[in-house]
Motif scaffolding. Sequence first.
Motif, short mmCIF file in Angstrom:
data_model
loop_
_atom_site.label_atom_id
_atom_site.label_comp_id
_atom_site.label_asym_id
_atom_site.label_seq_id
_atom_site.Cartn_x
_atom_site.Cartn_y
_atom_site.Cartn_z
N THR A 176 -3.97 -18.35 -69.22
CA THR A 176 -4.97 -18.52 -68.17
C THR A 176 -6.08 -19.48 -68.57
OG1 THR A 176 -6.13 -16.55 -69.03
CG2 THR A 176 -4.56 -16.22 -67.23
N ASP A 177 -6.26 -19.69 -69.88
CA ASP A 177 -7.30 -20.62 -70.34
C ASP A 177 -6.79 -22.04 -70.49
OD1 ASP A 177 -5.65 -20.31 -72.50
OD2 ASP A 177 -7.22 -19.70 -73.91
N GLY A 178 -5.53 -22.29 -70.08
CA GLY A 178 -4.98 -23.63 -70.16
C GLY A 178 -4.49 -24.03 -71.53
N ARG A 179 -4.45 -23.10 -72.46
CA ARG A 179 -4.00 -23.38 -73.83
C ARG A 179 -2.80 -22.49 -74.15
NH1 ARG A 179 -9.20 -22.40 -77.38
NH2 ARG A 179 -7.74 -23.08 -79.02
N PRO A 180 -1.94 -22.91 -75.12
CA PRO A 180 -0.80 -22.06 -75.51
C PRO A 180 -1.27 -20.65 -75.88
CG PRO A 180 -0.57 -24.23 -76.47
CD PRO A 180 -1.94 -24.20 -75.85
N ARG A 181 -0.52 -19.67 -75.48
CA ARG A 181 -0.92 -18.28 -75.70
C ARG A 181 -1.01 -17.92 -77.18
NH1 ARG A 181 2.68 -17.93 -71.19
NH2 ARG A 181 1.61 -17.12 -69.32
N MET A 182 -0.22 -18.56 -78.02
CA MET A 182 -0.24 -18.22 -79.44
C MET A 182 0.11 -19.47 -80.26
SD MET A 182 1.86 -15.15 -81.40
CE MET A 182 1.00 -13.89 -80.43
N PRO A 183 -0.61 -19.73 -81.34
CA PRO A 183 -0.29 -20.88 -82.19
C PRO A 183 1.00 -20.64 -82.97
CG PRO A 183 -2.09 -19.63 -83.14
CD PRO A 183 -1.85 -19.05 -81.78
N LEU A 184 1.59 -21.72 -83.43
CA LEU A 184 2.87 -21.62 -84.14
C LEU A 184 2.75 -20.77 -85.40
CD1 LEU A 184 4.03 -25.34 -83.81
CD2 LEU A 184 5.05 -23.36 -82.67
N ARG A 185 1.62 -20.87 -86.09
CA ARG A 185 1.45 -20.10 -87.33
C ARG A 185 1.49 -18.59 -87.06
NH1 ARG A 185 0.18 -23.00 -91.78
NH2 ARG A 185 -0.49 -25.17 -91.47
N GLU A 186 0.85 -18.15 -85.99
CA GLU A 186 0.84 -16.72 -85.67
C GLU A 186 2.23 -16.25 -85.24
OE1 GLU A 186 -2.14 -15.39 -83.01
OE2 GLU A 186 -3.78 -16.37 -84.09
N ILE A 187 2.93 -17.08 -84.49
CA ILE A 187 4.31 -16.72 -84.13
C ILE A 187 5.14 -16.56 -85.38
CG2 ILE A 187 6.39 -17.45 -82.90
CD1 ILE A 187 4.60 -19.03 -81.01
N GLY A 188 4.99 -17.52 -86.31
CA GLY A 188 5.74 -17.46 -87.56
C GLY A 188 5.42 -16.23 -88.38
N GLU A 189 4.13 -15.84 -88.42
CA GLU A 189 3.74 -14.65 -89.17
C GLU A 189 4.40 -13.40 -88.60
OE1 GLU A 189 -0.47 -14.51 -89.06
OE2 GLU A 189 -0.75 -16.24 -90.40
N LEU A 191 7.22 -13.26 -86.89
CA LEU A 191 8.68 -13.32 -87.01
C LEU A 191 9.14 -13.46 -88.47
CD1 LEU A 191 9.61 -15.65 -84.00
CD2 LEU A 191 9.65 -13.15 -84.10
N GLY A 192 8.17 -13.63 -89.40
CA GLY A 192 8.56 -13.81 -90.79
C GLY A 192 9.16 -15.18 -91.05
N LEU A 193 8.69 -16.18 -90.32
CA LEU A 193 9.21 -17.54 -90.43
C LEU A 193 8.07 -18.51 -90.71
CD1 LEU A 193 11.56 -17.57 -87.30
CD2 LEU A 193 12.26 -17.24 -89.68
N HIS A 194 8.40 -19.62 -91.36
CA HIS A 194 7.41 -20.68 -91.55
C HIS A 194 7.13 -21.33 -90.20
CE1 HIS A 194 5.56 -24.43 -93.07
NE2 HIS A 194 5.23 -23.68 -94.14
N HIS A 195 5.88 -21.78 -90.01
CA HIS A 195 5.52 -22.34 -88.70
C HIS A 195 6.35 -23.58 -88.36
CE1 HIS A 195 3.12 -25.85 -90.11
NE2 HIS A 195 2.88 -25.08 -91.17
N THR A 196 6.80 -24.33 -89.35
CA THR A 196 7.63 -25.51 -89.05
C THR A 196 9.00 -25.08 -88.52
OG1 THR A 196 8.39 -25.57 -91.36
CG2 THR A 196 6.48 -26.93 -90.77
N THR A 197 9.51 -23.96 -89.04
CA THR A 197 10.78 -23.42 -88.53
C THR A 197 10.62 -22.97 -87.09
OG1 THR A 197 11.38 -22.68 -90.75
CG2 THR A 197 12.57 -21.70 -88.92
N VAL A 198 9.47 -22.34 -86.78
CA VAL A 198 9.21 -21.91 -85.41
C VAL A 198 9.13 -23.12 -84.49
CG1 VAL A 198 7.56 -20.78 -83.89
CG2 VAL A 198 8.02 -19.82 -86.15
N ALA A 199 8.47 -24.18 -84.95
CA ALA A 199 8.33 -25.38 -84.14
C ALA A 199 9.70 -26.00 -83.84
CB ALA A 199 7.44 -26.40 -84.86
N GLU A 200 10.56 -26.05 -84.85
CA GLU A 200 11.90 -26.60 -84.64
C GLU A 200 12.71 -25.74 -83.67
OE1 GLU A 200 13.52 -26.79 -88.53
OE2 GLU A 200 12.24 -28.47 -89.18
N ARG A 201 12.59 -24.42 -83.84
CA ARG A 201 13.33 -23.52 -82.95
C ARG A 201 12.82 -23.63 -81.53
NH1 ARG A 201 14.02 -16.93 -83.56
NH2 ARG A 201 15.48 -16.68 -81.83
N HIS A 202 11.50 -23.70 -81.37
CA HIS A 202 10.93 -23.84 -80.04
C HIS A 202 11.41 -25.12 -79.38
CE1 HIS A 202 7.85 -25.17 -77.13
NE2 HIS A 202 7.86 -23.90 -76.78
N GLY A 203 11.48 -26.18 -80.15
CA GLY A 203 11.94 -27.44 -79.60
C GLY A 203 13.36 -27.36 -79.07
#
Length: 232
Positions: A176-189, A191-203
């Motif tokens: 609702t604030d026009g920004r992503p709901r959660m940063p990649l680092r928090e998603i990674g934390e 899921l137990g994944l590095h944020h770069t792995t999350v970014a690749e998977r999201h892509g």
Amino acid sequence: MPDADTRRRLANLQSAVRLAAITLRATAAAADDGRPIDTAALRGAAADLDALATDPRKDTAPMTRVHTDEPQYAAHNGRISLRHADTEAKLPPNGATTWWADGTTSYVLNFRSGHVHGWTIADEADTVIQAVDSLRAGEEISGDRLWHALQDVRRLRTRLEAVEAELILYARENGTDGRPRMPLREIGENLGLHHTTVAERHGRLAAGEHAPWRHWLVQGTARADMYGGTGR
């Protein structure tokens, strides 16, 4: 004893017929009460029956199973609900939880997503919990119980994979604030994944490389046509 292929055909046929019966009863009840009809559930049940009529070996997705070989710690009446030797609870129910004098704990799940989604996950999770109890107690798991335990573990895992993948997409969408709901680092934390792995998977997910059962999760929703579809 029937061979594995015959057992699979019978299990799939039984499951599809069982789901169709549950769906029809729920539809009739909704019509009697003047509530909206769950047309997605009707179409899903019909699709399962059509698929099995073409190939009885087909492994349909949203099915509810009937077990003929139950664990020793509790007798069952249908799926999910327990029938105990003593009908009085050991302690007063605490919210969703009831403790029974025979050592069984009941936990009530609440959902509005109907038989194809909420009920199916609850049914498969119930099977997995029974398997955990039996393995820990050294209880014999034989016959249909072992067959369905392995089957439900696999099905629940694939559903959870679809939910996890969709949550990753959702977390990176603007809130609702026009920004992503959660940063990649928090998603990674989480899921137990590095944020770069999350970014690749999201892509990959955003490009349309979805989990195999995404269709089951998003069918009939606004998300069905997002990220290349697969949800119709």
